[in-house]
Enzyme design. Structure first.
Site, short mmCIF file in Angstrom:
data_model
loop_
_atom_site.label_atom_id
_atom_site.label_comp_id
_atom_site.label_asym_id
_atom_site.label_seq_id
_atom_site.Cartn_x
_atom_site.Cartn_y
_atom_site.Cartn_z
N ASN A 9 32.31 0.88 28.74
CA ASN A 9 31.83 -0.50 28.85
C ASN A 9 30.92 -0.53 30.08
OD1 ASN A 9 31.47 -3.22 29.28
ND2 ASN A 9 33.59 -3.64 29.87
N LYS A 11 29.05 -2.85 31.12
CA LYS A 11 28.91 -4.17 31.76
C LYS A 11 27.42 -4.46 32.04
CE LYS A 11 33.55 -3.64 33.43
NZ LYS A 11 34.58 -3.96 34.41
N HIS A 95 36.75 -9.70 26.74
CA HIS A 95 36.98 -8.97 28.00
C HIS A 95 37.41 -9.96 29.08
CE1 HIS A 95 36.15 -6.73 31.66
NE2 HIS A 95 36.28 -5.64 30.93
N GLU A 97 36.52 -10.37 32.03
CA GLU A 97 35.41 -10.97 32.78
C GLU A 97 34.82 -12.15 32.00
OE1 GLU A 97 33.33 -7.30 33.49
OE2 GLU A 97 34.94 -6.72 34.87
N GLU A 167 44.00 -4.30 29.09
CA GLU A 167 43.36 -4.13 30.40
C GLU A 167 44.00 -5.08 31.41
OE1 GLU A 167 39.16 -2.36 29.89
OE2 GLU A 167 38.99 -4.53 29.76
N GLY A 173 38.27 -2.32 37.89
CA GLY A 173 37.30 -2.17 38.98
C GLY A 173 37.95 -2.14 40.37
N SER A 213 40.38 1.06 35.66
CA SER A 213 40.29 2.21 36.56
C SER A 213 40.71 3.54 35.92
CB SER A 213 41.07 1.95 37.85
OG SER A 213 40.53 0.83 38.53
N GLY A 234 35.06 1.32 32.47
CA GLY A 234 33.91 0.73 33.13
C GLY A 234 33.24 1.74 34.05
P1 PGA Z 1 36.92 -0.13 35.20
O1 PGA Z 1 36.61 -1.27 34.10
O2 PGA Z 1 37.15 1.15 34.43
O3 PGA Z 1 35.72 -0.10 36.07
O4 PGA Z 1 38.17 -0.55 35.90
C1 PGA Z 1 37.29 -1.30 32.87
C2 PGA Z 1 36.82 -2.47 32.04
O5 PGA Z 1 36.60 -3.56 32.59
O6 PGA Z 1 36.65 -2.36 30.80
#
Ligand code: PGA
Length: 251
Positions: A9, A11, A95, A97, A167, A173, A213, A234
């Protein structure tokens, strides 16, 4: 057996030249991988050029959001058929976000998922609890509601095609990954709810990805858990060598 899916992803990262450069670098690194679905979800503007770049390879292209209406006066939105036309076969839906910054609800997740399935693309429906919800012992309640309301009213045939991504918001993140045991506990719970909704046959076929992560050094422990069928990644998907290591989690 469920076929693993490793999804990047991206983003709001990488413009078109950057996206193409990374896929050019990635292709030879993963060309020998046959037993894992490999997916990249770039920004909208990079979908079409990337799907051209990925043609003939084992990389699939997906989108990070979609609107549920087929066309019309919806300024700023995009329909599933338009994503399909540009070369997408998957769509990330709900997601955290989008839930946090763009008013996504379980109801709109449900509508987007339905539209995606109607157009024969595969939805990746994201669920996950915040830190506050985990610390107040509400993880299972929150996850159950997101799954039951976001993924309701589908036929068994539709339910089987859906991919779910767990998630935990506190792990996205932040560099804080859920332990493999914490993740497995929730994945097993999601499969149980799914089985109550659509029967154990369907629940056993559905892929449940972990996200938050995921990195080359924790992927293999996560992937050893019996209900973890892949990753939604991500940060670690933005670099070709790192994403290739994730795709090759078992080698
Ligand atoms: P991250 O994001 O691997 O940077 O933690 C995962 C995601 O939001 O899909």
């Amino acid at each position: 057996m469920r076929r693993p899916l490793m999804a990047g992803n991206w983003k709001m990262h990488k413009n078109i030249p950057e996206a193409i450069a990374m896929v050019k670098e990635l292709k030879p690194l993963i060309s020998d991988v046959k037993d894992v679905d490999i997916l990249i979800c770039p920004v909208f503007t990079a979908i079409y050029p990337l799907s051209n770049e990925a043609k003939g390879s084992n990389i699939k292209i997906g989108a990070q959001n979609v609107y549920w209406e087929p066309k019309g006066a919806f300024t700023g939105e995009i329909a599933v058929s338009m994503l399909s036309d540009a070369g997408c076969s998957f769509v990330i839906i709900g997601h955290s976000e989008r839930r946090q910054y763009f008013c996504e609800t379980d109801e709109t997740v449900n509508k987007r998922t339905k539209a995606t399935l109607n157009a024969n693309l595969i939805p990746i429906v994201c669920v996950g609890e915040t830190l506050q919800e985990r610390e107040s012992d509400n993880t299972f309640k929150v996850i159950e509601k997101q799954v039951r309301d976001g993924i309701k009213n589908f036929s068994k045939e539709e339910a089987e095609k859906i991919v779910i991504a767990y998630e935990p918001v506190w792990a996205i993140g932040t560099g804080k990954t859920a332990t493999p045991q914490q993740a497995q506990e929730v994945h097993g719970f999601i499969r149980k709810i799914y089985s109550e909704m659509y029967g154990s046959d369907i629940a056993n076929k559905v892929r449940i990805l972990y996200g938050g992560s995921v990195k080359p050094d924790n992927v293999s422990e996560l992937m050893k858990q019996k209900d973890i069928d892949g990753g939604l990644v991500g940060g670690a998907s933005l670099d070709a060598a790192s994403f290739a290591k994730l795709v090759k989690f078992n080698g």
